[in-house]
Design a protein around this motif. Structure first.
Motif, PDB file in Angstrom:
ATOM      1  N   UNK A  33       0.831  -1.358   0.017  1.00 27.84           N
ATOM      2  CA  UNK A  33      -0.028   0.002  -0.052  1.00 27.84           C
ATOM      3  C   UNK A  33       0.887   1.348  -0.118  1.00 27.84           C
ATOM      4  N   UNK A  34       1.863   1.344   0.848  1.00 24.62           N
ATOM      5  CA  UNK A  34       2.715   2.481   1.011  1.00 24.62           C
ATOM      6  C   UNK A  34       3.420   2.602  -0.410  1.00 24.62           C
ATOM      7  N   UNK A  35       4.008   1.499  -0.904  1.00 24.50           N
ATOM      8  CA  UNK A  35       4.777   1.601  -2.063  1.00 24.50           C
ATOM      9  C   UNK A  35       3.944   1.989  -3.365  1.00 24.50           C
ATOM     10  N   UNK A  36       2.505   1.816  -3.143  1.00 24.43           N
ATOM     11  CA  UNK A  36       1.822   2.471  -4.393  1.00 24.43           C
ATOM     12  C   UNK A  36       1.204   3.794  -3.986  1.00 24.43           C
ATOM     13  N   UNK A  37       0.993   4.143  -3.086  1.00 23.60           N
ATOM     14  CA  UNK A  37       0.410   5.511  -2.597  1.00 23.60           C
ATOM     15  C   UNK A  37       1.672   6.659  -2.156  1.00 23.60           C
ATOM     16  N   UNK A  38       2.871   5.980  -1.685  1.00 25.78           N
ATOM     17  CA  UNK A  38       3.717   6.850  -1.464  1.00 25.78           C
ATOM     18  C   UNK A  38       5.224   6.674  -2.245  1.00 25.78           C
ATOM     19  N   UNK A  39       5.248   6.491  -3.433  1.00 29.37           N
ATOM     20  CA  UNK A  39       6.377   6.041  -4.030  1.00 29.37           C
ATOM     21  C   UNK A  39       7.615   6.847  -3.832  1.00 29.37           C
ATOM     22  N   UNK A  40       7.427   8.293  -3.519  1.00 30.16           N
ATOM     23  CA  UNK A  40       8.637   9.066  -3.633  1.00 30.16           C
ATOM     24  C   UNK A  40       8.937   9.619  -2.176  1.00 30.16           C
ATOM     25  N   UNK A  41       7.899   9.684  -1.463  1.00 25.47           N
ATOM     26  CA  UNK A  41       7.710  10.120   0.056  1.00 25.47           C
ATOM     27  C   UNK A  41       7.448   9.054   0.917  1.00 25.47           C
ATOM     28  N   UNK A  42       8.456   7.964   0.842  1.00 28.13           N
ATOM     29  CA  UNK A  42       7.779   6.872   1.765  1.00 28.13           C
ATOM     30  C   UNK A  42       8.259   7.162   3.183  1.00 28.13           C
ATOM     31  N   UNK A  43       7.396   6.832   4.209  1.00 28.69           N
ATOM     32  CA  UNK A  43       7.745   7.062   5.551  1.00 28.69           C
ATOM     33  C   UNK A  43       8.883   6.440   5.984  1.00 28.69           C
ATOM     34  N   UNK A  44       9.722   6.972   7.092  1.00 30.82           N
ATOM     35  CA  UNK A  44      10.915   6.545   7.353  1.00 30.82           C
ATOM     36  C   UNK A  44      10.804   5.016   7.836  1.00 30.82           C
ATOM     37  N   UNK A  45       9.916   4.479   8.438  1.00 28.69           N
ATOM     38  CA  UNK A  45       9.638   3.359   9.142  1.00 28.69           C
ATOM     39  C   UNK A  45       9.540   2.255   8.074  1.00 28.69           C
TER      40      UNK A  45
END
Length: 316
Positions: free
Chosen positions: A117-129
């Motif tokens: 989910x994170x890879x799809x919706x936040x590909x450039x600004x991925x949360x640090x965790x």
């Protein structure tokens, strides 16, 4: 783990034959699983690029967890088949690892779904965790959470009078840890909350990625792959949850099917404990083209294919 290996035994020849058949079914699957897992772990360890991706790090962790789960589970199964008795102090580590790794499986599945989910919706600004250098903190947190229930089991454990932890031989099974009604209620409640939260997480990620697939015009292939991955996570979670229906299903089937309780326990053990772990490396390992190509190269029997026509042309 829900100990599906508590199989009552006797000394009749039919029972002995049944034990031999069950062992001959489990052991080949277990050996094949270990060989495949060792090949995948060797591939991961040989290539640094896999540790630069949070997805592959989580997948490696799932493989290690499934390996520990099967090692402890099959050990308990073989001990139950042989009616081997020994002191609780030696049995406790097996039960602890088996329970913790069993509960860790749905946590890993939900985490892998969230990673997609994170890879799809936040590909450039991925949360640090969710970055590779911090994903180990998340993995450690999952392990701590999965150890809560077995720790409480051992704290609330009440042994029978005259049973010594270090010397009295007993059958190694989860019934040793489930003597208190309060303990049983706590265990059922925690399992219900546990799997309900994981189910909500997987359904949420699946629906969001499904909606994103319909909306996006570019890179639809990667989004669809993520959607299929989350769907597989849900299938694995369903198989894991089926293990908790064992007592009810056994009561229902024993009354209508000509199988003993021991045979029904084995069917549930094989279908809902072993098979999901046998299938997970095959599903994820063989679906990944990049990983599959490196695994082929890691095989001892693998070698570059020789094109005789090409060799003839180059020699002319």
């Amino acid at each position: 783990m829900q100990n599906l290996t508590e199989l009552p035994g006797n000394t009749t020849s039919s029972t002995n034959l049944s034990v031999i058949v069950k062992v001959c079914v489990v052991i080949p699957f277990f050996i094949a699983f270990l060989c495949f897992i060792l090949l995948m772990l060797y591939t991961f360890a040989s290539l640094r690029q896999f540790f630069d991706s949070s997805r592959y790090i989580l997948y490696t962790y799932m493989l290690i967890n499934d390996t520990l789960q099967l090692l402890s589970s099959v050990s308990l199964f073989l001990l139950a088949m042989g009616s081997v008795q020994f002191a609780i102090v030696y049995c406790a580590p097996l039960l602890f690892v088996s329970t913790a790794t069993f509960l860790n499986t749905p946590l890993i599945l939900s985490t892998m779904s969230l990673e997609r989910y994170v890879a799809i919706f936040y590909p450039l600004q991925r949360p640090a965790i969710w970055r590779p250098e911090w994903i180990w903190v998340l993995i450690l947190s999952l392990w701590v959470i999965s150890c809560i229930l077995p720790t409480v089991d051992f704290i609330l454990m009440r042994l029978k009078p005259g049973v010594d932890v270090q010397s009295t031989p007993v059958l190694c099974k989860t019934a040793l840890l489930n003597a208190s009604p309060i303990q049983a209620l706590f265990k059922v409640s925690l399992n219900g909350i546990f799997f309900a939260v994981v189910t909500v997480v997987i359904l949420f990620t699946y629906m969001r990625i499904l909606l994103e697939t319909r909306r996006m015009r570019q890179d639809r292939v990667s989004v669809r792959k993520a959607l299929h991955t989350v769907l597989l996570h849900g299938l694995q979670l369903l198989l894991s949850m089926m293990a908790f229906t064992q007592p009810i299903a056994e009561l229902f089937h024993v009354q209508r099917v000509s199988l003993s309780q021991a045979d029904m326990s084995f069917v549930y053990y094989f279908c809902f404990i072993l098979l999901p772990r046998f299938l997970s490396p095959l599903i994820y390992g063989l679906r990944d083209e990049n990983l599959r190509s490196y695994m082929k190269k890691a095989l001892p029997c693998y070698g570059p294919r020789v094109d005789p026509y090409k060799d003839v042309r180059t020699t002319k």
